[in-house]
Design an enzyme around this catalytic site. Structure first.
Site, PDB file in Angstrom:
ATOM      1  N   HIS A 188       0.652  -1.234  -0.034  1.00  0.00           N
ATOM      2  CA  HIS A 188      -0.130  -0.072  -0.102  1.00  0.00           C
ATOM      3  C   HIS A 188       0.847   1.227  -0.171  1.00  0.00           C
ATOM      4  CE1 HIS A 188      -3.471  -2.594   0.576  1.00  0.00           C
ATOM      5  NE2 HIS A 188      -4.007  -1.757  -0.132  1.00  0.00           N
ATOM      6  N   ARG A 295     -10.292   4.638  -1.037  1.00  0.00           N
ATOM      7  CA  ARG A 295      -9.921   3.709   0.130  1.00  0.00           C
ATOM      8  C   ARG A 295     -10.132   4.248   1.361  1.00  0.00           C
ATOM      9  NH1 ARG A 295      -5.999   2.263  -4.050  1.00  0.00           N
ATOM     10  NH2 ARG A 295      -5.718  -0.015  -4.217  1.00  0.00           N
ATOM     11  N   ARG A 331     -15.407   2.627  -0.572  1.00  0.00           N
ATOM     12  CA  ARG A 331     -15.134   1.136  -0.284  1.00  0.00           C
ATOM     13  C   ARG A 331     -15.213   0.979   1.432  1.00  0.00           C
ATOM     14  NH1 ARG A 331      -9.447  -2.102  -1.468  1.00  0.00           N
ATOM     15  NH2 ARG A 331      -8.941  -0.605   0.059  1.00  0.00           N
ATOM     16  N   GLU A 430     -12.061 -10.076  -5.136  1.00  0.00           N
ATOM     17  CA  GLU A 430     -10.528 -10.166  -5.014  1.00  0.00           C
ATOM     18  C   GLU A 430     -10.171 -11.446  -4.356  1.00  0.00           C
ATOM     19  OE1 GLU A 430      -9.407  -6.509  -2.886  1.00  0.00           O
ATOM     20  OE2 GLU A 430     -11.001  -6.892  -1.468  1.00  0.00           O
ATOM     21  N   ASN A 453      -5.103  -6.527  -6.974  1.00  0.00           N
ATOM     22  CA  ASN A 453      -4.089  -6.841  -6.406  1.00  0.00           C
ATOM     23  C   ASN A 453      -4.175  -7.938  -5.360  1.00  0.00           C
ATOM     24  OD1 ASN A 453      -3.586  -4.169  -7.533  1.00  0.00           O
ATOM     25  ND2 ASN A 453      -4.164  -3.191  -5.625  1.00  0.00           N
ATOM     26  N   ARG A 464       1.654 -10.446  -1.331  1.00  0.00           N
ATOM     27  CA  ARG A 464       1.762  -9.203  -2.152  1.00  0.00           C
ATOM     28  C   ARG A 464       2.987  -8.196  -1.424  1.00  0.00           C
ATOM     29  NH1 ARG A 464      -3.864  -5.784  -1.855  1.00  0.00           N
ATOM     30  NH2 ARG A 464      -2.851  -4.014  -2.336  1.00  0.00           N
ATOM     31  N   CYS A 501     -10.355  -2.054 -10.434  1.00  0.00           N
ATOM     32  CA  CYS A 501     -10.020  -0.925  -9.414  1.00  0.00           C
ATOM     33  C   CYS A 501      -8.552  -1.308  -8.756  1.00  0.00           C
ATOM     34  CB  CYS A 501     -10.782  -0.453  -8.456  1.00  0.00           C
ATOM     35  SG  CYS A 501     -11.099  -1.704  -7.073  1.00  0.00           S
TER      36      CYS A 501
HETATM   37  C1  PEP Z   1      -6.968  -4.796  -4.784  1.00  0.00           C
HETATM   38  O1  PEP Z   1      -6.938  -5.502  -3.916  1.00  0.00           O
HETATM   39  O2  PEP Z   1      -6.744  -4.695  -5.881  1.00  0.00           O
HETATM   40  C2  PEP Z   1      -7.412  -3.236  -4.314  1.00  0.00           C
HETATM   41  C3  PEP Z   1      -7.750  -2.440  -5.100  1.00  0.00           C
HETATM   42  O3  PEP Z   1      -7.572  -3.049  -2.915  1.00  0.00           O
HETATM   43  P1  PEP Z   1      -6.250  -2.765  -2.085  1.00  0.00           P
HETATM   44  O4  PEP Z   1      -5.061  -2.771  -2.940  1.00  0.00           O
HETATM   45  O5  PEP Z   1      -6.506  -1.515  -1.158  1.00  0.00           O
HETATM   46  O6  PEP Z   1      -6.259  -4.081  -1.145  1.00  0.00           O
HETATM   47 MG    MG Z   2      -7.751  -5.422  -1.825  1.00  0.00          MG
END
Ligand code: PEP
Ligand code: MG
Length: 541
Positions: A188, A295, A331, A430, A453, A464, A501
């Site tokens: 992030h 976010r 969100r 996701e 992501n 990640r 997104c």
């Molecule tokens: C994702 O997981 O792709 C997403 C948009 O949310 P975040 O990156 O905030 O987990």
């Molecule tokens: Mg996410």
């Protein structure tokens, strides 16, 4: 010439002095002192400095945003001198014969708790003001620089790694770029850098040493190069690339005001991802047609305590009003994993990415969820807000979210508070489970937005956050392409729209492919939307 090769995390070319970020040690312990007068003097000096800073902030706020914005800082300055507050600190100093830090921390906490326990919602909200003021005095006692950067000039910020909460506290106007020894391009902090449009490089390793403090570095957020004392050839390459970057910016200006429509007439909404109301300026500057992902958890990360319903309402309303009738998809809270918020007191977990995070926290803590939903619905009266739930795996979770929304709407109706009962509800896709449940889930909601992501992380079983696994984190993996195609198909066949997104939404190589799959919305950092619009406008399927 010194060349450090890292990994590009946020595009852009920049040069400037390197500044090594020092993490503040804010642990406060009680120390019995010999010289109480000296502690009193330190306390007076810290209070005087706090008032000086708050008056300067009030002045700046008045110039930039008017009288109303200045009031907060003026009120904080008054708190510093409040008789009861000062007396409680002094009593603690005398009784405990302790260091000033301990007395301020103890008295501040007592005061904040007293306000939080009051019946009146306005007075309750003052608890966070007290905590803010207390923290400011403590910072001044401990010599911690606000914003973490003790430099008049903007700098390239160097650090081992930065947590999202630390990145958010930094004074953005002082940051030209980020260079990190560790960190992953998928975490992030990298996402925040992209949202802010600031070049960033991670994984530079130990070669990025503090001996370079203050020296001018040239960084390329695309190739991951950090260069000091460049030779003639390298300097020419940097200058040419910088000139191209400027040219590209000018070319992109021509895309402003154009409709997001392909040559064969398909409408594709090119929206922006934001983390705070401040990011709306970049959305408007880039002619963003909507917000595809706000976010909201960054409001919680920035705060020392649970943001109140009113504080959240103000933030959501500000964004909705600034977007002036354009869609704003917010969100609900998505904390846990790399986004840790101390006051939630979440237990330490072996596998935080698979743990108590996102919608699971909201469903486990209905009061936290209710507060956010009330703020969201109240703000829905001031613009076109849509609500989106993260990390969904099962139909029952969505039904529970919808029940919570209905309960909140019922409350607001009974209280005579305006809201939009037609507020659209969507979910983030996701997790692989939600992909395979897409047909059923589509019957429950108004839209899907794919978080590529996390979908990449959970499909490929690759953390990640772990920089050592970067080569295994492949968002173009055929398994992901198959899942992405399935999601759009399931959405379209069930009469709802689907968007992307996650970071892949900004990838120019994927734009046409997504349109082909049936996606009708792509949401990305504001700095990327004009480029995406250009591709959309030149596409023909
Ligand atoms: C994702 O997981 O792709 C997403 C948009 O949310 P975040 O990156 O905030 O987990
Ligand atoms: Mg996410």
């Amino acid at each position: 010439m010194i060349l450090i090769q890292g990994k590009g995390a946020s595009k852009g070319i920049i040069n400037g002095p390197l500044y090594f970020y020092k993490k503040a040690d804010t642990t406060i312990t009680k120390v019995t002192v010999d010289n109480l007068d000296a502690e009193k003097e330190r306390l007076e000096a810290a209070k005087a400095k706090s008032i000086e800073q708050l008056e300067a902030l009030a002045e700046k706020a008045r110039e930039e945003a008017g009288d109303e914005s200045a009031i907060l800082f003026e009120t904080h300055a008054m708190f510093v001198e409040d008789d009861d507050y000062v007396e409680t600190i002094n009593d603690c100093l005398e009784e405990e014969n302790c260091n000033a830090e301990y007395a301020v921390k103890t008295a501040g906490e007592q005061f904040a708790e007293m306000f939080a326990a009051m019946d009146d919602a306005y007075m309750q909200a003052r608890a966070s003001d007290i905590r803010d003021v207390t923290q400011r005095i403590l910072n001044n006692l401990m010599g911690i620089t606000e914003g973490g950067i003790d430099s008049e000039e903007p700098v390239i910020l160097a650090a081992d790694d930065l947590a999202p909460s630390e990145t958010l506290q930094l004074d953005k106007s002082k940051i030209l770029g980020f260079v990190l020894r560790e960190g992953s391009g998928n975490g992030h902090t990298a996402i925040l850098a992209r949202t802010m449009g600031i070049p960033a490089i991670c994984g530079c390793g130990a070669e990025l040493t503090e001996a370079y403090q203050g020296r001018v570095a040239y960084i390329d957020g695309e190739t991951g190069k950090v260069v000091l004392d460049p030779d003639e050839l390298t300097l020419t390459v940097f200058r040419n690339k910088f000139a191209k970057q400027q040219e590209m910016k000018e070319l992109m200006e021509t895309m402003k005001g154009q409709e997001d429509v392909t040559l064969d007439g398909r409408h594709v909404k090119v929206y922006c991802n934001i983390g705070s109301p401040d990011d709306v300026t970049a959305v408007l500057n880039n002619d963003g047609q909507g917000i595809g992902l706000f976010r909201s958890e960054f409001l919680y990360l920035k705060s020392d305590d649970y943001p109140t319903e009113d504080q959240q309402f103000e933030a959501y309303k500000t964004v909705a009003a600034a977007m002036n009738g354009k869609t704003v998809i917010i969100r609900t809270l998505d904390i846990g994993a790399d986004k840790q918020v101390p006051y939630f007191n979440l237990a330490k977990e072996e596998n935080p990415a698979l743990g108590v995070r996102a919608i699971r926290i909201c469903l486990n803590r209905p009061e936290v969820f209710r507060t956010q939903l009330r703020a969201l619905y109240r703000a829905s009266a001031y613009g076109k807000i849509a609500i989106m739930f993260p990390m969904i795996t099962s139909v029952w979770e969505v039904r529970e979210c919808k029940r919570a929304c209905e309960a909140v709407m019922k409350e607001l109706k009974a209280e005579g508070i305006p809201f939009n009962p037609e507020t659209e509800l969507g979910i983030m896709i996701e997790t692989p489970a939600s992909v395979f449940m897409a047909e059923e889930l589509a019957k429950e909601v108004d839209f899907f937005s794919v978080g590529t992501n996390d979908l990449t992380q959970y499909t490929l079983a690759v953390d990640r956050q772990n920089a050592k696994l970067d080569k295994f984190y492949d968002p173009y993996h055929p398994a992901l392409m198959a899942l992405l195609a399935h999601i759009a198909k399931a959405a379209n066949e069930n009469g709802i729209w689907a968007g992307i997104c996650g970071e892949l939404g900004a990838d120019p190589k994927m734009t046409e492919k997504f349109i082909e799959m049936g996606y009708t919305e792509l949401s990305m950092a504001a700095g990327r939307i004009l480029e995406a619009r250009k591709i959309v406008c030149e596409s023909e399927l």
